[in-house]
Scaffold this motif. Structure first.
Motif, PDB file in Angstrom:
ATOM      1  N   ARG A 106      -5.832  -5.067  -5.627  1.00  0.00           N
ATOM      2  CA  ARG A 106      -5.718  -5.032  -7.091  1.00  0.00           C
ATOM      3  C   ARG A 106      -6.746  -4.075  -7.713  1.00  0.00           C
ATOM      4  NH1 ARG A 106      -8.264 -10.176  -9.643  1.00  0.00           N
ATOM      5  NH2 ARG A 106     -10.106  -8.876  -9.359  1.00  0.00           N
ATOM      6  N   ASP A 107      -7.991  -4.185  -7.265  1.00  0.00           N
ATOM      7  CA  ASP A 107      -9.051  -3.387  -7.893  1.00  0.00           C
ATOM      8  C   ASP A 107      -8.956  -1.904  -7.539  1.00  0.00           C
ATOM      9  OD1 ASP A 107      -9.883  -5.637  -9.139  1.00  0.00           O
ATOM     10  OD2 ASP A 107     -11.570  -6.037  -7.811  1.00  0.00           O
ATOM     11  N   ASP A 108      -8.449  -1.614  -6.321  1.00  0.00           N
ATOM     12  CA  ASP A 108      -8.226  -0.203  -5.963  1.00  0.00           C
ATOM     13  C   ASP A 108      -7.269   0.455  -6.956  1.00  0.00           C
ATOM     14  OD1 ASP A 108      -9.837  -0.372  -3.760  1.00  0.00           O
ATOM     15  OD2 ASP A 108      -8.201  -0.582  -2.301  1.00  0.00           O
ATOM     16  N   ARG A 109      -6.360  -0.343  -7.524  1.00  0.00           N
ATOM     17  CA  ARG A 109      -5.350   0.187  -8.466  1.00  0.00           C
ATOM     18  C   ARG A 109      -5.715  -0.075  -9.935  1.00  0.00           C
ATOM     19  NH1 ARG A 109      -4.127  -0.666  -3.839  1.00  0.00           N
ATOM     20  NH2 ARG A 109      -2.644   0.608  -2.668  1.00  0.00           N
ATOM     21  N   ASP A 110      -6.882  -0.646 -10.135  1.00  0.00           N
ATOM     22  CA  ASP A 110      -7.330  -0.917 -11.505  1.00  0.00           C
ATOM     23  C   ASP A 110      -6.322  -1.800 -12.256  1.00  0.00           C
ATOM     24  OD1 ASP A 110      -9.060  -0.815 -13.630  1.00  0.00           O
ATOM     25  OD2 ASP A 110      -8.413   1.153 -14.349  1.00  0.00           O
ATOM     26  N   TRP A 111      -5.857  -2.850 -11.568  1.00  0.00           N
ATOM     27  CA  TRP A 111      -4.811  -3.721 -12.123  1.00  0.00           C
ATOM     28  C   TRP A 111      -5.340  -5.008 -12.738  1.00  0.00           C
ATOM     29  CZ3 TRP A 111      -0.383  -3.700  -7.842  1.00  0.00           C
ATOM     30  CH2 TRP A 111       0.318  -2.487  -7.933  1.00  0.00           C
TER      31      TRP A 111
ATOM     32  N   ARG B 135       0.843  -1.206   0.000  1.00  0.00           N
ATOM     33  CA  ARG B 135       0.000   0.000   0.000  1.00  0.00           C
ATOM     34  C   ARG B 135       0.875   1.250   0.000  1.00  0.00           C
ATOM     35  NH1 ARG B 135      -3.631  -2.610   3.974  1.00  0.00           N
ATOM     36  NH2 ARG B 135      -5.334  -3.493   2.752  1.00  0.00           N
TER      37      ARG B 135
ATOM     38  N   VAL C 103      -2.435   4.410  -4.289  1.00  0.00           N
ATOM     39  CA  VAL C 103      -3.477   4.359  -5.319  1.00  0.00           C
ATOM     40  C   VAL C 103      -3.338   5.484  -6.338  1.00  0.00           C
ATOM     41  CG1 VAL C 103      -5.966   4.558  -5.727  1.00  0.00           C
ATOM     42  CG2 VAL C 103      -5.125   3.091  -3.897  1.00  0.00           C
ATOM     43  N   ASP C 104      -3.080   6.690  -5.871  1.00  0.00           N
ATOM     44  CA  ASP C 104      -3.065   7.822  -6.814  1.00  0.00           C
ATOM     45  C   ASP C 104      -1.943   7.729  -7.840  1.00  0.00           C
ATOM     46  OD1 ASP C 104      -1.250   8.239  -4.733  1.00  0.00           O
ATOM     47  OD2 ASP C 104      -1.224  10.393  -5.069  1.00  0.00           O
TER      48      ASP C 104
ATOM     49  N   LYS D 176      -2.545   3.703  -9.901  1.00  0.00           N
ATOM     50  CA  LYS D 176      -3.813   3.346 -10.561  1.00  0.00           C
ATOM     51  C   LYS D 176      -3.667   3.230 -12.078  1.00  0.00           C
ATOM     52  CE  LYS D 176      -8.681   3.809  -9.992  1.00  0.00           C
ATOM     53  NZ  LYS D 176      -9.677   4.181  -8.995  1.00  0.00           N
ATOM     54  N   GLY D 177      -3.995   2.066 -12.578  1.00  0.00           N
ATOM     55  CA  GLY D 177      -3.977   1.848 -14.025  1.00  0.00           C
ATOM     56  C   GLY D 177      -2.591   1.692 -14.626  1.00  0.00           C
TER      57      GLY D 177
ATOM     58  N   TYR E 112       2.951   1.222  -3.489  1.00  0.00           N
ATOM     59  CA  TYR E 112       2.081   1.478  -4.645  1.00  0.00           C
ATOM     60  C   TYR E 112       0.850   2.276  -4.212  1.00  0.00           C
ATOM     61  CZ  TYR E 112       4.881  -2.105  -6.986  1.00  0.00           C
ATOM     62  OH  TYR E 112       5.917  -2.815  -7.529  1.00  0.00           O
TER      63      TYR E 112
END
Lengths: 109, 109, 109, 109
Positions: free
Chosen positions: D15-20, C91, C96-97, C100-101, C94
Motif C-alpha cells: 500500500r505505502d509503495d503506491r501511496d494508497w 505487483r 508502482v510507477d 502511485k497515488g 499495479y
C-alpha cells in the motif's frame, strides 16, 4: 398492466428465451442481487459520493432492479404493495418526533 | 404519475418528514442497498431455496426496492428506461443461440 | 502449528461440537461471509469513517475472519500462501510507477 | 513476529509503495471488503457448492483476507484475540445442548 408488471414480463421473456429458469431458484436470485448491489457499490469505492459515473450507476442499478423484480415475481409479490407496507411499518419504528434529524437505528432511538 | 414515481414520492416524503436527506448521499444509499440485500440473503443462509419465509422476504425485498428507488431518484433515472436499456444490452451480450441453457458469463460463452 | 492453523482448529472444534458441518458447504460459507461483511459495513452507514464503534468493528471483523478461515480450511488453502501470491500478482497489475497515488482499477491505469 | 503481523506488514508495504493510504479510510476498506466478498460469492452463482473453481476461490479469498487484515491494522486489533473472544461469546449464544444440529439463529433457539 402496471409498470412493474411490464418490466417483469420483459425480464421473464428474456430469461425464458435463454432457458434460464432452471438456474433462477430464489436463493441464487438473492445471491445475484447481492453481487449486483456490490458492483454498484464498487462505483463509489475510494471516492466521494459525487464522483461515481452516472451512466455506470444506471447500468448497475438496472441489474439490481432486474433481480429484485425477478424475486418479487417468484414469490408473487406486488412491488407497490410491499414497499407501501414497509413504509407503514417504518412510520411506527421511526416516529417523526424521535427520528427527526437522527441517523440512529430504531433500537437505539 | 407512474407507479415507480408514486413510490419514490412516498419514500421521499417519509425521508423528508424525518429530515434524513442530509444522510442520504449516493454512496451511503449504495451502502444501505448492500446491507439490505445481505439481510435478504440471510433468509436463505444454511437453507434450501424453498425454505425462506415469504413474509420476511417481502419485507427485506421492500427495503432493497426502497434504496434502489431513492438512488434512481438521486440520479434522476427512470426505472423502466434503465431496465429496458440493460435488457437490450444483454440481448447482445447473451445471444439466444449461444446462451440458451448455459449459466456461463458472457465472457466465457 | 501456525497462528491461522490454531484459529481454524478452534473454529472447527466449535462447529463440530454443535454438529454444524452439515450446514457448512462452501457456498453457504461464502453467503455467510457476505452477510458478516455487510454487518461490518453497517457500522459505517450514514457515518464518517472515524465514527464507527471500535468494539463492534472487532466483533464483526472476527465473524468475517471466522468464515474466511473456515472457507480456507474447506479448500485446504494456506492463508499466508494465498495472500502472498495475490500480493505478487498485484505487483504486476499495479506497478508502482503507474499506480502511485492513483485509486484507479488496473484496467483503467 | 506472528503470521498475521507479517501479512499485515506485507500489505502495508504494498500500500505505502503506491501511496494508497490516503484512500484507505476504514469506511472504504469495509466497502472494499464487501466487494471482494461478493466477488468470491459470484464463483458460486447458479452453481452447486462443489462447482466453484478452487484457484479462483483462493484469489478472491486472498482479497477478503487482505482487506480484513488492513482493517484490523487500522484499528490496531489482534486477529487471534478478536476471533478467540468471538468464539467465547458464541459459546454462550449457542450452547451445545441447544444448538446441536440446528441451523437456527441464537434468537430463535
Amino acid at each position: 398492466m402496471s409498470e412493474t408488471e411490464k418490466l417483469i414480463q420483459l425480464l421473464v421473456q428474456f430469461r425464458d428465451d435463454r432457458d434460464w429458469e432452471q438456474f433462477h431458484n430464489t436463493k441464487d436470485l438473492a445471491v445475484a442481487l447481492n453481487i449486483e448491489a456490490a458492483e454498484l457499490l464498487e462505483l463509489f469505492l475510494w471516492k466521494d459520493a459525487n464522483e461515481a459515473d452516472r451512466d455506470r450507476v444506471a447500468e448497475e442499478l438496472a441489474d439490481v432492479f432486474a433481480y429484485a423484480l425477478l424475486l418479487a415475481d417468484k414469490y408473487d409479490l406486488d412491488v407497490v404493495d410491499i414497499v407501501e407496507r414497509k413504509v407503514q411499518q417504518n412510520r411506527i419504528k421511526y416516529p417523526v418526533d424521535k427520528a427527526k434529524g437522527s441517523a440512529k437505528k430504531y433500537d437505539e432511538l
